[in-house]
Write an enzyme that holds these catalytic residues in place. Structure first.
Site, PDB file in Angstrom:
ATOM      1  N   HIS A   1       0.872  -1.181   0.000  1.00  0.00           N
ATOM      2  CA  HIS A   1       0.000   0.000   0.000  1.00  0.00           C
ATOM      3  C   HIS A   1       0.914   1.238   0.000  1.00  0.00           C
ATOM      4  O   HIS A   1       2.020   1.183   0.525  1.00  0.00           O
ATOM      5  CB  HIS A   1      -0.833  -0.063   1.284  1.00  0.00           C
ATOM      6  CG  HIS A   1      -1.889   0.976   1.438  1.00  0.00           C
ATOM      7  ND1 HIS A   1      -1.617   2.274   1.817  1.00  0.00           N
ATOM      8  CD2 HIS A   1      -3.237   0.908   1.295  1.00  0.00           C
ATOM      9  CE1 HIS A   1      -2.753   2.961   1.903  1.00  0.00           C
ATOM     10  NE2 HIS A   1      -3.750   2.145   1.591  1.00  0.00           N
TER      11      HIS A   1
ATOM     12  N   ASP B   1       3.039  -4.716   8.080  1.00  0.00           N
ATOM     13  CA  ASP B   1       1.804  -3.967   7.910  1.00  0.00           C
ATOM     14  C   ASP B   1       0.658  -4.975   8.002  1.00  0.00           C
ATOM     15  O   ASP B   1       0.386  -5.708   7.056  1.00  0.00           O
ATOM     16  CB  ASP B   1       1.829  -3.248   6.551  1.00  0.00           C
ATOM     17  CG  ASP B   1       0.489  -2.592   6.219  1.00  0.00           C
ATOM     18  OD1 ASP B   1      -0.486  -2.795   6.969  1.00  0.00           O
ATOM     19  OD2 ASP B   1       0.432  -1.890   5.191  1.00  0.00           O
TER      20      ASP B   1
ATOM     21  N   GLN C   1      -4.482  -5.564   6.986  1.00  0.00           N
ATOM     22  CA  GLN C   1      -5.474  -6.455   6.369  1.00  0.00           C
ATOM     23  C   GLN C   1      -5.447  -7.866   6.936  1.00  0.00           C
ATOM     24  O   GLN C   1      -6.138  -8.739   6.410  1.00  0.00           O
ATOM     25  CB  GLN C   1      -5.240  -6.532   4.852  1.00  0.00           C
ATOM     26  CG  GLN C   1      -5.454  -5.225   4.130  1.00  0.00           C
ATOM     27  CD  GLN C   1      -6.910  -4.777   4.120  1.00  0.00           C
ATOM     28  OE1 GLN C   1      -7.826  -5.558   4.350  1.00  0.00           O
ATOM     29  NE2 GLN C   1      -7.116  -3.496   3.855  1.00  0.00           N
TER      30      GLN C   1
ATOM     31  N   LYS D   1     -10.369  -1.142  10.521  1.00  0.00           N
ATOM     32  CA  LYS D   1     -10.450  -2.346   9.679  1.00  0.00           C
ATOM     33  C   LYS D   1     -10.659  -3.597  10.535  1.00  0.00           C
ATOM     34  O   LYS D   1     -10.628  -4.722  10.041  1.00  0.00           O
ATOM     35  CB  LYS D   1      -9.179  -2.496   8.842  1.00  0.00           C
ATOM     36  CG  LYS D   1      -9.030  -1.386   7.792  1.00  0.00           C
ATOM     37  CD  LYS D   1      -7.747  -1.545   7.030  1.00  0.00           C
ATOM     38  CE  LYS D   1      -7.379  -0.275   6.282  1.00  0.00           C
ATOM     39  NZ  LYS D   1      -8.085  -0.110   5.013  1.00  0.00           N
TER      40      LYS D   1
ATOM     41  N   CYS E   1      -4.853   2.341  -3.625  1.00  0.00           N
ATOM     42  CA  CYS E   1      -3.620   2.872  -3.021  1.00  0.00           C
ATOM     43  C   CYS E   1      -2.435   1.944  -3.256  1.00  0.00           C
ATOM     44  O   CYS E   1      -1.544   1.821  -2.393  1.00  0.00           O
ATOM     45  CB  CYS E   1      -3.780   3.135  -1.520  1.00  0.00           C
ATOM     46  SG  CYS E   1      -4.954   4.430  -1.153  1.00  0.00           S
TER      47      CYS E   1
HETATM   48  N1  PMP Z   1      -1.785  -0.736   4.590  1.00  0.00           N
HETATM   49  C1  PMP Z   1      -2.751  -1.525   4.118  1.00  0.00           C
HETATM   50  C2  PMP Z   1      -2.404  -2.912   3.657  1.00  0.00           C
HETATM   51  C3  PMP Z   1      -4.056  -1.060   4.030  1.00  0.00           C
HETATM   52  O1  PMP Z   1      -5.020  -1.849   3.546  1.00  0.00           O
HETATM   53  C4  PMP Z   1      -4.348   0.254   4.470  1.00  0.00           C
HETATM   54  C5  PMP Z   1      -5.754   0.826   4.363  1.00  0.00           C
HETATM   55  N2  PMP Z   1      -6.337   0.649   3.090  1.00  0.00           N
HETATM   56  C6  PMP Z   1      -3.316   1.029   4.974  1.00  0.00           C
HETATM   57  C7  PMP Z   1      -2.051   0.500   5.028  1.00  0.00           C
HETATM   58  C8  PMP Z   1      -3.552   2.406   5.489  1.00  0.00           C
HETATM   59  O2  PMP Z   1      -4.408   2.353   6.594  1.00  0.00           O
HETATM   60  P1  PMP Z   1      -4.998   3.682   7.224  1.00  0.00           P
HETATM   61  O3  PMP Z   1      -5.577   4.456   6.072  1.00  0.00           O
HETATM   62  O4  PMP Z   1      -6.052   3.198   8.174  1.00  0.00           O
HETATM   63  O5  PMP Z   1      -3.886   4.398   7.902  1.00  0.00           O
END
Ligand code: PMP
Length: 405
Positions: free
Chosen positions: A123, A200, A203, A226, A364
């Site tokens: 991401h 990270d 997910q 999440k 993203c």
């Molecule tokens: N890493 C991953 C794998 C994600 O799915 C997300 C959210 N889509 C993020 C980072 C960023 O998370 P946040 O917007 O809650 O900071």
């Protein structure tokens, strides 16, 4: 899950009973954010009705209640990850956790010529902070490539994890494709060369148990929203010896021990990394979300999600002109796909009009989309409260969309 179980589970999430454009809502955008059970919403309401105060000041009755609520939630997170409370730092979310580690740890530890390794599946939140800190330090950002099936190519780990590698930052489960990465192997290889590892887990934590001792990672980040909790609150786990040695990220109130106009000293862990008034109600909500999740039969939830994954994959394979992006054996219940001759956004709009909420676009992960040579995908991502019926509604809506386009 047995039908009665699933109905009882769904009933705990009030928003699932709503409609969109007069049609019953089918919510398949759980990788973006999950819905919240009653118990989480009530915990937040209860906090503001009965507890609200600022924390860590020992000022009065409510202050002590609010402090106990915040620290109680921290204990729940520590137990959830199998860490100690000093190692649990409140953040705004995954993004802030990664920025904290990149700035504080990366910024003080990386030297010219060092390497940071990320993967092709990251991401933007796990790319850009490392680009920035590498640029400042004169370090090199390297990217573990994909194998043909869009899983990570672990056969090339030797090439990418070397004695120059200082930090390995890798996503546990890809938000764009749902692919589960072989992080055990990556962590083992990283530790063998003395590199620090950040996972990270944005997910993964909602889908299966994550134990930082078992993983043996140095840092792990996730977002409350999440994981059936509120937005604006997240968690950084850090190994205590590293957190102790790291400089503060943000500075100000709460994170200090003493301040004079000339200089300051830092508070003990975890407060050293928590400048300013924390998101107390958010932490309380996340604590309630963990209470909710950990009192479920997690094996049953996982079996149910795996059934949804297998069913949606089977339906997708049989759908004319549908191409699954990231059709790997090791996945959570997330389906990323394209329909021949259509743009993902057009498909997404037609699904939305039928009450089916999916996400379309690059998720993203622009570098990943470029590697895969696609403009974006249509992504249906599932949570335990989803059903086979939701999948049937998705494909009925897709058939209509395909006829229209
Ligand atoms: N890493 C991953 C794998 C994600 O799915 C997300 C959210 N889509 C993020 C980072 C960023 O998370 P946040 O917007 O809650 O900071």
């Amino acid at each position: 899950l047995p039908v009665t179980h699933l109905e009882a589970l769904r009933a705990q999430f009030p928003i699932l009973g709503s409609s969109a454009y007069g049609k019953p809502l089918v919510y398949l955008d759980n990788a973006a954010t999950t819905q919240k059970p009653h118990s989480v919403i009530q915990a937040i309401e209860h906090y503001y009705l009965h507890t609200n105060s600022n924390v860590h000041r020992g000022a009065h009755y409510l202050g002590d209640l609010a402090t106990a609520a915040l620290e109680g939630a921290r204990e729940k997170v520590a137990a959830f990850l199998n860490a100690s409370r000093e190692e649990i730092i409140w953040t705004r979310g995954t993004t802030e956790g990664i920025n904290l580690v990149a700035h504080s740890f990366g910024g003080s530890y990386l030297k010219a010529g060092d390497e940071v390794l990320i993967s092709s599946l990251e991401h933007h939140a796990n790319i850009v902070p490392w680009q920035q800190v590498c640029r400042r330090a004169g370090a090199t950002l390297r990217v573990l490539p994909l194998a043909d099936d869009a899983s990570l190519d672990t056969s090339r780990l030797d090439e990418f994890i070397t004695e120059r590698t200082r930090i390995v930052a890798v996503v546990h489960v890809s938000n764009a494709l749902g692919v589960i990465n072989p992080i055990d192997e990556i962590i083992r290889r990283a530790r063998a060369v003395g590199a620090a590892v950040l996972i990270d887990a944005a997910q993964s934590v909602a889908h299966f148990p994550v134990d930082v001792q078992q993983l043996d990672c140095d840092f792990l980040v996730f977002s409350g929203h999440k994981l059936f909790g509120p937005t604006g609150i997240g968690v950084l786990y850090g190994r205590q010896t590293l957190l102790d040695a790291m400089p503060p990220y943000q500075t100000g109130g709460e994170m200090i021990e003493t301040v004079s106009f000339e200089t300051s000293t830092w508070n003990q862990l975890p407060y050293k990394f928590e400048a300013g008034t924390p998101h107390i109600a958010g932490a309380v909500g996340l604590g309630a979300a963990l209470d909710w999740l950990t009192t479920q039969d997690r094996n049953a939830l996982l079996a149910h999600e795996n059934d949804l994954r297998d069913y949606v994959t089977e339906r997708a394979r049989a759908f004319p002109g549908l191409r699954i992006i990231g059709d790997t054996p090791s996945k959570v219940a997330t389906l990323s796909f394209l329909l021949d001759g259509t743009h993902p956004n057009d498909v997404g709009t037609l699904l939305d009009q039928q009450g089916v909420a999916v996400r379309t676009g690059h998720h993203c992960t622009m570098p990943l989309m470029n590697l895969l040579g696609v403009p974006g995908t249509i992504r249906a991502s599932f949570a335990p409260y989803n059903s086979r019926d939701d999948i049937d509604r998705l494909f009925a809506a897709l058939e209509k969309a395909a006829r229209f386009l």
